[in-house]
Structure formats: C-alpha cells, structure tokens
Motif scaffolding. Structure first.
Motif, mmCIF file in Angstrom:
data_model
loop_
_atom_site.group_PDB
_atom_site.id
_atom_site.type_symbol
_atom_site.label_atom_id
_atom_site.label_comp_id
_atom_site.label_asym_id
_atom_site.label_seq_id
_atom_site.Cartn_x
_atom_site.Cartn_y
_atom_site.Cartn_z
ATOM 1 N N ARG A 166 24.536 2.130 -11.211
ATOM 2 C CA ARG A 166 23.435 2.510 -11.351
ATOM 3 C C ARG A 166 22.967 1.404 -12.512
ATOM 4 N N LYS A 167 22.012 0.713 -12.510
ATOM 5 C CA LYS A 167 21.116 -0.010 -12.998
ATOM 6 C C LYS A 167 21.457 0.532 -14.534
ATOM 7 N N PRO A 168 21.582 0.155 -15.541
ATOM 8 C CA PRO A 168 21.009 0.430 -17.106
ATOM 9 C C PRO A 168 19.634 1.003 -17.193
ATOM 10 N N TRP A 169 19.038 1.732 -18.041
ATOM 11 C CA TRP A 169 17.796 2.079 -18.010
ATOM 12 C C TRP A 169 17.923 1.361 -19.626
ATOM 13 N N PRO A 170 15.627 0.966 -19.204
ATOM 14 C CA PRO A 170 15.198 0.573 -20.736
ATOM 15 C C PRO A 170 15.642 0.851 -21.956
ATOM 16 N N ASP A 171 15.701 2.476 -21.941
ATOM 17 C CA ASP A 171 15.433 3.394 -22.140
ATOM 18 C C ASP A 171 16.730 4.984 -22.797
ATOM 19 N N GLU A 172 17.825 4.319 -23.015
ATOM 20 C CA GLU A 172 19.299 5.074 -22.145
ATOM 21 C C GLU A 172 19.202 6.371 -23.067
ATOM 22 N N ALA A 173 18.380 7.008 -24.188
ATOM 23 C CA ALA A 173 17.651 7.780 -24.360
ATOM 24 C C ALA A 173 17.479 9.292 -23.772
ATOM 25 N N LEU A 174 16.169 8.180 -23.019
ATOM 26 C CA LEU A 174 15.440 9.079 -22.008
ATOM 27 C C LEU A 174 16.117 9.852 -20.702
ATOM 28 N N ARG A 175 17.882 8.628 -20.507
ATOM 29 C CA ARG A 175 18.696 9.543 -19.411
ATOM 30 C C ARG A 175 18.998 10.261 -19.802
ATOM 31 N N ALA A 176 19.690 10.428 -20.889
ATOM 32 C CA ALA A 176 20.629 11.672 -21.712
ATOM 33 C C ALA A 176 19.725 12.664 -22.049
ATOM 34 N N ALA A 177 17.932 13.023 -22.098
ATOM 35 C CA ALA A 177 17.476 13.739 -21.723
ATOM 36 C C ALA A 177 17.472 15.123 -20.746
ATOM 37 N N ALA A 178 17.114 13.184 -19.515
ATOM 38 C CA ALA A 178 17.374 13.859 -17.936
ATOM 39 C C ALA A 178 18.742 14.279 -17.563
ATOM 40 N N LEU A 179 19.294 14.133 -18.220
ATOM 41 C CA LEU A 179 21.412 14.996 -17.884
ATOM 42 C C LEU A 179 21.407 15.786 -18.384
ATOM 43 N N HIS A 180 20.664 16.484 -19.596
ATOM 44 C CA HIS A 180 20.822 17.443 -20.058
ATOM 45 C C HIS A 180 19.588 18.425 -19.213
ATOM 46 N N GLU A 181 19.485 18.159 -18.737
ATOM 47 C CA GLU A 181 17.564 18.578 -18.698
ATOM 48 C C GLU A 181 18.475 19.789 -17.364
ATOM 49 N N LYS A 182 18.995 18.187 -16.380
ATOM 50 C CA LYS A 182 19.698 18.478 -14.245
ATOM 51 C C LYS A 182 21.036 19.301 -15.179
ATOM 52 N N HIS A 183 21.497 18.813 -16.254
ATOM 53 C CA HIS A 183 23.477 20.037 -16.227
ATOM 54 C C HIS A 183 21.897 21.279 -16.383
ATOM 55 N N ALA A 184 21.459 21.869 -17.150
ATOM 56 C CA ALA A 184 21.218 22.455 -17.851
ATOM 57 C C ALA A 184 20.352 23.850 -16.670
#
Length: 130
Positions: A92-110
């Motif tokens: 993947r490409k890096p996100w401008p704000d990787e913290a937003l991606r980390a939140a999306a990943l946490h939500e997906k895992h939940a």
C-alpha cells in the motif's frame, strides 16, 4: 510457475506490505492469478497486477468471509474475497496521517472479532439443538 509472496512488489509508491491488514481508504497494489479456458478446465495464464483503492469491506454473516470493494483507476468497482486479495501479497501507499489508518485498522479488527463471536454463538446454539 512459482510466485514469491514475501518480497516487495511494486514501485516506490506502494512500499508498505499490508498482507492481512488492508483497511478502507488504503491504496493498494497486488498480483492476482488470471485463468482462461472453461470453468471445468481452467488454464493458468499468469498474474495480473491490480492497483486500486479499498472503498468498503464486510464480513459475511455465515462464515465471516472478508470481502472488499475496490475502485480501480478506470472507475470500475470490483468485489474480491480477502483470501484472494491477500494470496500473493499486498502493498500500500502510506497515508498522510498513519494515526487515522491505525484507528481504521482497530475498528476493522473489532468488527471481525464481533463477527467471529456472533458466529460462535450461532453455531453453539445450533449444536445444542441437535
């Protein structure tokens, strides 16, 4: 024909391996097997490199099969099961704000954990009735 699954695939834009952890909003590149011939006698034709944006994902209720909706550069939308997306590696490409991606990943895992628990409860109640 052997295809390596653990090596870098793509150009400098798609440099982050994310096999198994793709989230909505990711811009990804992966290789997908291409077949010709009939359904009964498929012939492997090689690999097609796919570049797309993940626009949605879901877990199937019955078996928790993860399905992704992808938007291709030409505007076409396709669906692909997670097992097929991840089969040969995803970058993947890096996100401008990787913290937003980390939140999306946490939500997906939940959501995945919730779906697995719900399926386990359904299967347990079904087996108890048998």
């Amino acid at each position: 024909m052997q295809h390596e699954t653990n090596t870098y695939s793509g150009d400098a834009e798609y440099r982050i391996p994310c096999t198994g952890d793709v989230v909505v909003g990711d811009h990804v590149r992966f290789d997908r097997a291409v077949f010709s011939g009939s359904f009964r006698k498929p012939v492997f034709d090689g690999f097609e490199r796919v570049t797309a944006e993940i626009i949605a994902d879901s877990y199937g209720q019955a078996k928790q099969q993860h399905t992704f909706s992808l938007l291709l550069p030409d505007g076409t939308k396709i669906l692909i099961k997670g097992r097929n997306l991840y089969r040969n590696g995803v970058w993947r490409k890096p996100w401008p704000d990787e913290a937003l991606r980390a939140a999306a990943l946490h939500e997906k895992h939940a959501r995945g954990n919730h779906a697995r628990r719900a399926r386990s409860r359904r299967k347990g109640s079904y087996e108890a009735r048998s």
